[in-house]
Design a protein around this motif. Sequence first.
Motif, PDB file in Angstrom:
ATOM      1  N   LEU A  43      -4.762  29.341 -28.119  1.00 48.43           N
ATOM      2  CA  LEU A  43      -5.196  30.365 -27.799  1.00 48.43           C
ATOM      3  C   LEU A  43      -4.063  30.730 -26.508  1.00 48.43           C
ATOM      4  CD1 LEU A  43      -8.958  29.218 -27.664  1.00 48.43           C
ATOM      5  CD2 LEU A  43      -7.761  31.243 -29.212  1.00 48.43           C
ATOM      6  N   GLN A  44      -4.113  32.152 -26.147  1.00 49.46           N
ATOM      7  CA  GLN A  44      -3.340  32.746 -25.326  1.00 49.46           C
ATOM      8  C   GLN A  44      -4.383  32.646 -23.896  1.00 49.46           C
ATOM      9  OE1 GLN A  44      -1.952  36.704 -26.208  1.00 49.46           O
ATOM     10  NE2 GLN A  44      -1.115  36.002 -27.731  1.00 49.46           N
ATOM     11  N   LEU A  45      -3.738  32.319 -22.679  1.00 53.58           N
ATOM     12  CA  LEU A  45      -4.425  32.094 -21.444  1.00 53.58           C
ATOM     13  C   LEU A  45      -4.086  33.084 -20.580  1.00 53.58           C
ATOM     14  CD1 LEU A  45      -3.253  28.297 -21.514  1.00 53.58           C
ATOM     15  CD2 LEU A  45      -5.662  29.091 -21.849  1.00 53.58           C
ATOM     16  N   ALA A  46      -5.080  33.523 -19.655  1.00 56.40           N
ATOM     17  CA  ALA A  46      -5.225  34.359 -18.681  1.00 56.40           C
ATOM     18  C   ALA A  46      -6.041  33.699 -17.649  1.00 56.40           C
ATOM     19  CB  ALA A  46      -5.696  35.807 -19.052  1.00 56.40           C
ATOM     20  N   GLY A  47      -5.545  33.725 -16.382  1.00 55.86           N
ATOM     21  CA  GLY A  47      -6.484  33.141 -15.220  1.00 55.86           C
ATOM     22  C   GLY A  47      -6.742  34.486 -14.417  1.00 55.86           C
ATOM     23  N   SER A  48      -7.585  34.068 -13.384  1.00 50.56           N
ATOM     24  CA  SER A  48      -8.065  35.249 -12.484  1.00 50.56           C
ATOM     25  C   SER A  48      -7.073  36.128 -12.169  1.00 50.56           C
ATOM     26  CB  SER A  48      -8.892  34.633 -11.487  1.00 50.56           C
ATOM     27  OG  SER A  48      -9.896  33.776 -11.771  1.00 50.56           O
ATOM     28  N   LEU A  49      -5.765  35.833 -11.579  1.00 55.31           N
ATOM     29  CA  LEU A  49      -4.803  36.552 -11.072  1.00 55.31           C
ATOM     30  C   LEU A  49      -4.299  37.288 -12.103  1.00 55.31           C
ATOM     31  CD1 LEU A  49      -3.155  34.365  -8.331  1.00 55.31           C
ATOM     32  CD2 LEU A  49      -4.526  36.184  -8.072  1.00 55.31           C
ATOM     33  N   GLY A  50      -4.081  36.867 -13.332  1.00 52.85           N
ATOM     34  CA  GLY A  50      -3.448  37.575 -14.528  1.00 52.85           C
ATOM     35  C   GLY A  50      -4.407  38.754 -14.839  1.00 52.85           C
ATOM     36  N   PRO A  61      -8.033  50.394  -8.968  1.00 53.29           N
ATOM     37  CA  PRO A  61      -7.831  49.934  -7.415  1.00 53.29           C
ATOM     38  C   PRO A  61      -8.078  48.475  -7.212  1.00 53.29           C
ATOM     39  CG  PRO A  61     -10.125  50.786  -7.696  1.00 53.29           C
ATOM     40  CD  PRO A  61      -9.476  50.792  -9.228  1.00 53.29           C
ATOM     41  N   VAL A  62      -7.153  47.549  -7.268  1.00 53.11           N
ATOM     42  CA  VAL A  62      -7.299  46.270  -7.275  1.00 53.11           C
ATOM     43  C   VAL A  62      -6.317  45.878  -6.053  1.00 53.11           C
ATOM     44  CG1 VAL A  62      -6.692  43.875  -8.197  1.00 53.11           C
ATOM     45  CG2 VAL A  62      -7.716  45.863  -9.673  1.00 53.11           C
ATOM     46  N   ASN A  63      -6.576  45.137  -5.106  1.00 56.65           N
ATOM     47  CA  ASN A  63      -5.903  44.618  -3.957  1.00 56.65           C
ATOM     48  C   ASN A  63      -5.788  43.166  -4.168  1.00 56.65           C
ATOM     49  OD1 ASN A  63      -4.767  43.361  -1.462  1.00 56.65           O
ATOM     50  ND2 ASN A  63      -5.776  45.200  -0.392  1.00 56.65           N
ATOM     51  N   LEU A  64      -4.456  42.652  -4.807  1.00 56.62           N
ATOM     52  CA  LEU A  64      -4.463  41.441  -5.144  1.00 56.62           C
ATOM     53  C   LEU A  64      -4.297  40.501  -3.786  1.00 56.62           C
ATOM     54  CD1 LEU A  64      -1.836  41.391  -8.110  1.00 56.62           C
ATOM     55  CD2 LEU A  64      -3.981  40.455  -8.152  1.00 56.62           C
ATOM     56  N   GLY A  75     -12.323  27.956  -1.685  1.00 58.77           N
ATOM     57  CA  GLY A  75     -11.789  26.983  -1.999  1.00 58.77           C
ATOM     58  C   GLY A  75     -11.217  26.851  -3.288  1.00 58.77           C
ATOM     59  N   ILE A  76     -10.573  28.022  -3.934  1.00 56.98           N
ATOM     60  CA  ILE A  76      -9.631  28.081  -5.133  1.00 56.98           C
ATOM     61  C   ILE A  76      -8.268  27.894  -4.674  1.00 56.98           C
ATOM     62  CG2 ILE A  76      -9.063  29.681  -7.075  1.00 56.98           C
ATOM     63  CD1 ILE A  76     -11.913  30.780  -6.730  1.00 56.98           C
ATOM     64  N   TRP A  77      -7.561  27.152  -5.243  1.00 57.85           N
ATOM     65  CA  TRP A  77      -6.010  26.660  -4.802  1.00 57.85           C
ATOM     66  C   TRP A  77      -5.316  27.392  -5.908  1.00 57.85           C
ATOM     67  CZ3 TRP A  77      -1.896  24.814  -7.401  1.00 57.85           C
ATOM     68  CH2 TRP A  77      -1.163  24.280  -6.558  1.00 57.85           C
ATOM     69  N   LEU A  78      -4.337  28.144  -5.387  1.00 61.13           N
ATOM     70  CA  LEU A  78      -3.456  28.873  -6.070  1.00 61.13           C
ATOM     71  C   LEU A  78      -1.979  28.550  -5.532  1.00 61.13           C
ATOM     72  CD1 LEU A  78      -4.935  32.379  -5.431  1.00 61.13           C
ATOM     73  CD2 LEU A  78      -5.036  30.900  -7.434  1.00 61.13           C
ATOM     74  N   SER A  79      -0.957  28.377  -6.481  1.00 56.93           N
ATOM     75  CA  SER A  79       0.482  27.802  -5.852  1.00 56.93           C
ATOM     76  C   SER A  79       0.953  29.005  -5.156  1.00 56.93           C
ATOM     77  CB  SER A  79       1.307  27.449  -7.229  1.00 56.93           C
ATOM     78  OG  SER A  79       1.490  28.600  -7.983  1.00 56.93           O
ATOM     79  N   LYS A  80       1.834  28.700  -4.363  1.00 57.10           N
ATOM     80  CA  LYS A  80       2.598  29.849  -3.464  1.00 57.10           C
ATOM     81  C   LYS A  80       3.423  30.468  -4.462  1.00 57.10           C
ATOM     82  CE  LYS A  80       0.528  28.856   0.457  1.00 57.10           C
ATOM     83  NZ  LYS A  80      -0.247  29.748   0.795  1.00 57.10           N
ATOM     84  N   ALA A  81       4.187  29.984  -5.271  1.00 56.16           N
ATOM     85  CA  ALA A  81       4.875  30.613  -6.365  1.00 56.16           C
ATOM     86  C   ALA A  81       4.243  31.653  -7.248  1.00 56.16           C
ATOM     87  CB  ALA A  81       5.593  29.672  -7.186  1.00 56.16           C
ATOM     88  N   LEU A  82       2.912  31.337  -7.681  1.00 52.80           N
ATOM     89  CA  LEU A  82       2.046  32.133  -8.320  1.00 52.80           C
ATOM     90  C   LEU A  82       1.812  33.398  -7.511  1.00 52.80           C
ATOM     91  CD1 LEU A  82       0.668  32.875 -11.079  1.00 52.80           C
ATOM     92  CD2 LEU A  82      -1.386  31.504 -10.064  1.00 52.80           C
ATOM     93  N   GLU A  83       1.294  33.178  -6.531  1.00 55.81           N
ATOM     94  CA  GLU A  83       0.927  34.221  -5.432  1.00 55.81           C
ATOM     95  C   GLU A  83       2.156  35.019  -5.099  1.00 55.81           C
ATOM     96  OE1 GLU A  83      -0.620  32.667  -1.955  1.00 55.81           O
ATOM     97  OE2 GLU A  83      -2.267  31.715  -2.835  1.00 55.81           O
ATOM     98  N   ALA A  84       3.195  34.543  -4.966  1.00 56.66           N
ATOM     99  CA  ALA A  84       4.346  35.460  -4.656  1.00 56.66           C
ATOM    100  C   ALA A  84       4.636  36.297  -6.038  1.00 56.66           C
ATOM    101  CB  ALA A  84       5.509  34.508  -4.264  1.00 56.66           C
ATOM    102  N   GLU A  85       4.628  35.675  -7.026  1.00 57.72           N
ATOM    103  CA  GLU A  85       5.058  36.302  -8.151  1.00 57.72           C
ATOM    104  C   GLU A  85       4.004  37.510  -8.590  1.00 57.72           C
ATOM    105  OE1 GLU A  85       7.304  37.462 -11.662  1.00 57.72           O
ATOM    106  OE2 GLU A  85       7.940  36.499  -9.609  1.00 57.72           O
ATOM    107  N   CYS A  86       2.749  37.161  -8.364  1.00 59.75           N
ATOM    108  CA  CYS A  86       1.479  38.195  -8.697  1.00 59.75           C
ATOM    109  C   CYS A  86       1.930  39.480  -7.603  1.00 59.75           C
ATOM    110  CB  CYS A  86       0.330  37.703  -8.417  1.00 59.75           C
ATOM    111  SG  CYS A  86      -0.028  36.803 -10.039  1.00 59.75           S
ATOM    112  N   LEU A  87       2.263  39.268  -6.301  1.00 56.14           N
ATOM    113  CA  LEU A  87       2.243  40.018  -5.539  1.00 56.14           C
ATOM    114  C   LEU A  87       3.594  40.894  -5.782  1.00 56.14           C
ATOM    115  CD1 LEU A  87       1.285  38.127  -2.146  1.00 56.14           C
ATOM    116  CD2 LEU A  87      -0.062  39.857  -3.289  1.00 56.14           C
TER     117      LEU A  87
END
Length: 92
Positions: A43-50, A61-64, A75-87
Motif C-alpha cells: 500500500l502507498q503511504l501518506a502521513g499527516s504532513l503529506g 488554506p493550510v498553514n503547515l 506530543g507528535i514527533w516530526l523529524s527536522k528534515a521532514l519538517e524542512a522539506e514540507c515547508l
Amino acid sequence: MKPPRQALSIRGTSVISLALTENVPTVAIDEMLGRRIAWLHRLQLAGSLGILLRAKQQGMPVNLRLAMERMHRHGIWLSKALEAECLRLADE
C-alpha cells in the motif's frame, strides 16, 4: 521478563483492512508499525504532513508551520528534515 509486544492500533488495523478489502491504494497512517504493515501489503503511504501538503497544493488554506506547532504541542514527533522539506514544498 519478556519485553512488551507491539500491537497495531485498532485504527491502523481498520485502515489497512478497509484499504485491502476496497482496493484503496493509499493509506494515511502515522504509527510506524502500521506503516510497516501497510508497506508489506504494498500500500502507498501518506502521513499527516503529506495530506496537509497535498491539500495546500490543491489550493486549500493550510498553514503547515502552524499545523506542525500544534502537532508538537500534542506530543507528535516530526523529524527536522521532514519538517524542512514540507515547508520548502509548501513555500512557507
